[in-house]
Design an enzyme around this catalytic site. Structure first.
Site, PDB file in Angstrom:
ATOM      1  N   CYS A  40       0.852  -1.189   0.000  1.00 41.88           N
ATOM      2  CA  CYS A  40       0.000   0.000   0.000  1.00 41.88           C
ATOM      3  C   CYS A  40       0.889   1.240   0.000  1.00 41.88           C
ATOM      4  O   CYS A  40       2.117   1.151   0.029  1.00 41.88           O
ATOM      5  CB  CYS A  40      -0.973  -0.010   1.176  1.00 41.88           C
ATOM      6  SG  CYS A  40      -0.320   0.676   2.702  1.00 41.88           S
ATOM      7  N   HIS A  41       0.264   2.420  -0.013  1.00 42.03           N
ATOM      8  CA  HIS A  41       1.037   3.662  -0.130  1.00 42.03           C
ATOM      9  C   HIS A  41       1.921   3.916   1.085  1.00 42.03           C
ATOM     10  O   HIS A  41       2.905   4.656   0.986  1.00 42.03           O
ATOM     11  CB  HIS A  41       0.094   4.842  -0.371  1.00 42.03           C
ATOM     12  CG  HIS A  41      -0.325   4.988  -1.799  1.00 42.03           C
ATOM     13  ND1 HIS A  41      -1.429   4.331  -2.310  1.00 42.03           N
ATOM     14  CD2 HIS A  41       0.222   5.668  -2.840  1.00 42.03           C
ATOM     15  CE1 HIS A  41      -1.550   4.628  -3.595  1.00 42.03           C
ATOM     16  NE2 HIS A  41      -0.572   5.426  -3.942  1.00 42.03           N
ATOM     17  N   THR A  42       1.581   3.333   2.236  1.00 44.83           N
ATOM     18  CA  THR A  42       2.451   3.482   3.399  1.00 44.83           C
ATOM     19  C   THR A  42       3.800   2.836   3.129  1.00 44.83           C
ATOM     20  O   THR A  42       4.861   3.402   3.454  1.00 44.83           O
ATOM     21  CB  THR A  42       1.799   2.846   4.637  1.00 44.83           C
ATOM     22  OG1 THR A  42       0.507   3.426   4.847  1.00 44.83           O
ATOM     23  CG2 THR A  42       2.651   3.075   5.873  1.00 44.83           C
ATOM     24  N   HIS A  63       3.388  -4.634   5.530  1.00 50.13           N
ATOM     25  CA  HIS A  63       2.642  -4.709   6.797  1.00 50.13           C
ATOM     26  C   HIS A  63       1.269  -5.347   6.652  1.00 50.13           C
ATOM     27  O   HIS A  63       0.651  -5.675   7.655  1.00 50.13           O
ATOM     28  CB  HIS A  63       2.499  -3.313   7.403  1.00 50.13           C
ATOM     29  CG  HIS A  63       1.663  -2.370   6.583  1.00 50.13           C
ATOM     30  ND1 HIS A  63       2.156  -1.703   5.494  1.00 50.13           N
ATOM     31  CD2 HIS A  63       0.374  -1.993   6.705  1.00 50.13           C
ATOM     32  CE1 HIS A  63       1.206  -0.952   4.970  1.00 50.13           C
ATOM     33  NE2 HIS A  63       0.106  -1.114   5.676  1.00 50.13           N
ATOM     34  N   GLU A  64       0.786  -5.525   5.440  1.00 49.45           N
ATOM     35  CA  GLU A  64      -0.542  -6.121   5.229  1.00 49.45           C
ATOM     36  C   GLU A  64      -0.345  -7.561   4.770  1.00 49.45           C
ATOM     37  O   GLU A  64       0.128  -7.808   3.660  1.00 49.45           O
ATOM     38  CB  GLU A  64      -1.302  -5.310   4.163  1.00 49.45           C
ATOM     39  CG  GLU A  64      -2.760  -5.694   4.030  1.00 49.45           C
ATOM     40  CD  GLU A  64      -3.495  -4.791   3.061  1.00 49.45           C
ATOM     41  OE1 GLU A  64      -4.499  -4.179   3.458  1.00 49.45           O
ATOM     42  OE2 GLU A  64      -3.064  -4.689   1.885  1.00 49.45           O
ATOM     43  N   CYS A  93      -2.010  -4.531  23.188  1.00 47.43           N
ATOM     44  CA  CYS A  93      -1.452  -5.387  24.236  1.00 47.43           C
ATOM     45  C   CYS A  93      -2.527  -5.921  25.168  1.00 47.43           C
ATOM     46  O   CYS A  93      -2.356  -6.970  25.795  1.00 47.43           O
ATOM     47  CB  CYS A  93      -0.390  -4.630  25.033  1.00 47.43           C
ATOM     48  SG  CYS A  93      -1.033  -3.376  26.171  1.00 47.43           S
ATOM     49  N   CYS A  96      -2.639  -2.163  28.872  1.00 44.48           N
ATOM     50  CA  CYS A  96      -2.349  -0.769  29.204  1.00 44.48           C
ATOM     51  C   CYS A  96      -3.637   0.040  29.367  1.00 44.48           C
ATOM     52  O   CYS A  96      -4.736  -0.419  29.052  1.00 44.48           O
ATOM     53  CB  CYS A  96      -1.457  -0.145  28.138  1.00 44.48           C
ATOM     54  SG  CYS A  96      -2.270   0.141  26.548  1.00 44.48           S
ATOM     55  N   CYS A  99      -5.555   0.425  26.025  1.00 44.18           N
ATOM     56  CA  CYS A  99      -6.263  -0.778  25.587  1.00 44.18           C
ATOM     57  C   CYS A  99      -7.516  -1.045  26.415  1.00 44.18           C
ATOM     58  O   CYS A  99      -8.505  -1.593  25.907  1.00 44.18           O
ATOM     59  CB  CYS A  99      -5.331  -1.988  25.649  1.00 44.18           C
ATOM     60  SG  CYS A  99      -4.088  -2.038  24.328  1.00 44.18           S
ATOM     61  N   CYS A 107      -2.549   2.006  21.735  1.00 40.11           N
ATOM     62  CA  CYS A 107      -1.890   1.125  22.701  1.00 40.11           C
ATOM     63  C   CYS A 107      -0.593   1.801  23.125  1.00 40.11           C
ATOM     64  O   CYS A 107       0.095   2.414  22.297  1.00 40.11           O
ATOM     65  CB  CYS A 107      -1.598  -0.245  22.083  1.00 40.11           C
ATOM     66  SG  CYS A 107      -0.645  -1.374  23.134  1.00 40.11           S
ATOM     67  N   ARG A 111       1.248   0.838  19.365  1.00 35.46           N
ATOM     68  CA  ARG A 111       0.571   1.664  18.355  1.00 35.46           C
ATOM     69  C   ARG A 111       1.499   1.843  17.150  1.00 35.46           C
ATOM     70  O   ARG A 111       2.718   1.667  17.252  1.00 35.46           O
ATOM     71  CB  ARG A 111       0.194   3.026  18.940  1.00 35.46           C
ATOM     72  CG  ARG A 111       1.383   3.888  19.290  1.00 35.46           C
ATOM     73  CD  ARG A 111       0.951   5.233  19.854  1.00 35.46           C
ATOM     74  NE  ARG A 111       0.331   5.116  21.172  1.00 35.46           N
ATOM     75  CZ  ARG A 111      -0.141   6.170  21.839  1.00 35.46           C
ATOM     76  NH1 ARG A 111      -0.062   7.385  21.313  1.00 35.46           N
ATOM     77  NH2 ARG A 111      -0.686   6.004  23.025  1.00 35.46           N
ATOM     78  N   CYS A 172      -5.253  -4.225   6.773  1.00 34.44           N
ATOM     79  CA  CYS A 172      -4.970  -2.786   6.664  1.00 34.44           C
ATOM     80  C   CYS A 172      -6.091  -2.037   5.961  1.00 34.44           C
ATOM     81  O   CYS A 172      -6.895  -1.385   6.599  1.00 34.44           O
ATOM     82  CB  CYS A 172      -3.641  -2.544   5.949  1.00 34.44           C
ATOM     83  SG  CYS A 172      -3.235  -0.789   5.773  1.00 34.44           S
ATOM     84  N   ARG A 368      -4.816  -3.152  -4.968  1.00 33.17           N
ATOM     85  CA  ARG A 368      -4.034  -4.071  -4.159  1.00 33.17           C
ATOM     86  C   ARG A 368      -3.521  -5.186  -5.060  1.00 33.17           C
ATOM     87  O   ARG A 368      -4.301  -5.833  -5.774  1.00 33.17           O
ATOM     88  CB  ARG A 368      -4.876  -4.688  -3.038  1.00 33.17           C
ATOM     89  CG  ARG A 368      -5.040  -3.801  -1.808  1.00 33.17           C
ATOM     90  CD  ARG A 368      -3.704  -3.542  -1.143  1.00 33.17           C
ATOM     91  NE  ARG A 368      -3.812  -2.813   0.105  1.00 33.17           N
ATOM     92  CZ  ARG A 368      -3.750  -1.492   0.196  1.00 33.17           C
ATOM     93  NH1 ARG A 368      -3.605  -0.761  -0.895  1.00 33.17           N
ATOM     94  NH2 ARG A 368      -3.811  -0.896   1.375  1.00 33.17           N
TER      95      ARG A 368
END
Length: 373
Positions: A40-42, A63-64, A93, A96, A99, A107, A111, A172, A368
């Site tokens: 993705c663009h990230t 990440h996806e 988690c 915390c 969460c 988180c 995060r 994502c 995608r």
């Protein structure tokens, strides 16, 4: 363990398919065999080095993804070998203050953090070159590898009957866009909506708005080719800003008797964000920011403009608490066609064609591209 990975050695450089070493998972970590991943663009922004904090190399992006648990570290109790899972860049988690709050999906430790390039347990990487030098992590995931190690807070166990080659999108883009509609904006039946940027996230916003019963869904993009896909997912009107002789927000206000109820900025462009903000109705209009903004520029708003009743808010991962809520999201939609996941997969390629997949994204040819590992 030795496996193949697409390693980035510098900003914008072609990916190098390398045999790397992947270390065993440590306490509260999970090692996963990746079956499918996408871009993705990230990933694109990080690979291009648009943000100084992301210029850490060599690095494994991505990440996806979806896959199967290969092994778990000490104290991991909610997963075991063979479980079907999704990776999430925005972890949970479960312990915390954030969460435990019902008002946020942030988180304390896990995060999203593009600058995080090592594991939190010991500040080291789990990837090594063949001669033992570190290869760095990305967005809590690093999925451009046959195997990866993640904190268990960033791994979601899902229904084993779900199709991993489609549910991957909930890792994502679908969760980010669809979730921003149902969790963050919480739009109501009959709402009017404007979506700025019709990439995968923007189209997922359209899908969410359609599902929630929006009466008018205006899609905005400078690429006319996005019109057909938007209509397929529920868009009622399309605007290419380059065709207008008046400011975009004025056109939208004319179309909606004063402005839309909700606007979604999915471009990562501050000028577009201002248009999205001004396109909403005074008194109650809400703008949700989804785009990635690498620029150091500040928000293009005057404080007094907020006195007119418009609001603006950000949204990360669609407001979902990943480990708590995502499995239920999968269960709810896996037997329906409401999500129309097939519409988002525009290309399917073998993993070693990752450079080709990036080219498709750069030139706007892909929503995608599903990479098979």
């Amino acid at each position: 363990m030795t496996c193949e990975a697409a390693v980035a050695w510098g900003p914008g450089q072609p990916f190098s398919m390398e045999q790397i070493r992947v270390q065993p998972p440590q306490k509260l970590e999970v090692r996963i065999k990746i079956l499918f991943t996408t871009i993705c663009h990230t990933d694109l922004c990080a690979w291009e080095g648009q943000n100084e904090s992301q210029r850490v190399y060599p690095r494994i992006f991505g990440h996806e993804a979806s896959g199967v648990v290969e092994s778990v570290g000490e104290s991991v109790e909610d997963m075991e070998e063979g479980d079907h899972v999704l990776t999430i860049f925005h972890g949970e988690c479960g312990e915390c203050t954030y969460c435990k709050s019902k008002t946020t999906n942030l988180c304390t430790k896990f995060r999203v953090d593009p600058s995080q390039s090592v594991m939190r347990n010991d500040g080291k990487t789990r990837f090594l070159t063949q001669d033992g030098k570190p290869i760095y992590h990305f967005l809590n995931a690093s999925t451009f590898s046959e195997y990866t190690v993640l904190d268990s807070a960033c791994v979601v166990k899902i229904n084993p009957k779900a199709s991993l080659n489609r549910m991957i999108l909930l890792s994502c883009c679908i969760s980010t866009g669809f979730g921003s509609v149902i969790n963050v904006a919480n739009i109501h039946q009959g709402s009017t909506v404007a979506v700025f940027g019709l990439g995968a996230v923007g189209l997922a916003v359209i899908l969410g708005a359609k599902t929630r019963g929006a009466s008018k869904i205006i899609g905005i993009d400078i690429n006319d080719d996005k019109c057909t896909k938007g209509q397929t997912l529920g868009m009622t009107n399309f605007i290419n800003p380059r065709d207008l002789k008046t400011p975009l927000h004025e056109k939208i206000r004319d179309m909606t008797e004063g402005g839309v109820d909700f606007s979604f900025e999915c471009c990562g462009n501050l000028d577009v964000l201002r248009e999205a903000f001004l396109s909403t109705h005074d008194g109650w209009g809400k703008t949700v920011l989804l785009g990635i903004h690498p620029t150091p520029r500040m928000l293009p708003l005057h404080p007094m403009e907020l006195f007119e009743g418009r609001t603006i808010t950000g949204s990360v991962f669609g407001g979902f608490k990943g480990k708590t809520q995502l499995p239920r999201f999968v269960d709810h939609y896996m037997h329906t066609d409401e999500l129309k996941l097939d519409e988002f997969i525009t290309h399917e390629l073998p993993f070693n064609k990752i450079d080709q997949a990036f080219e498709l994204l750069i030139h706007g040819k892909s929503l995608r591209c599903l990479l098979h590992l």
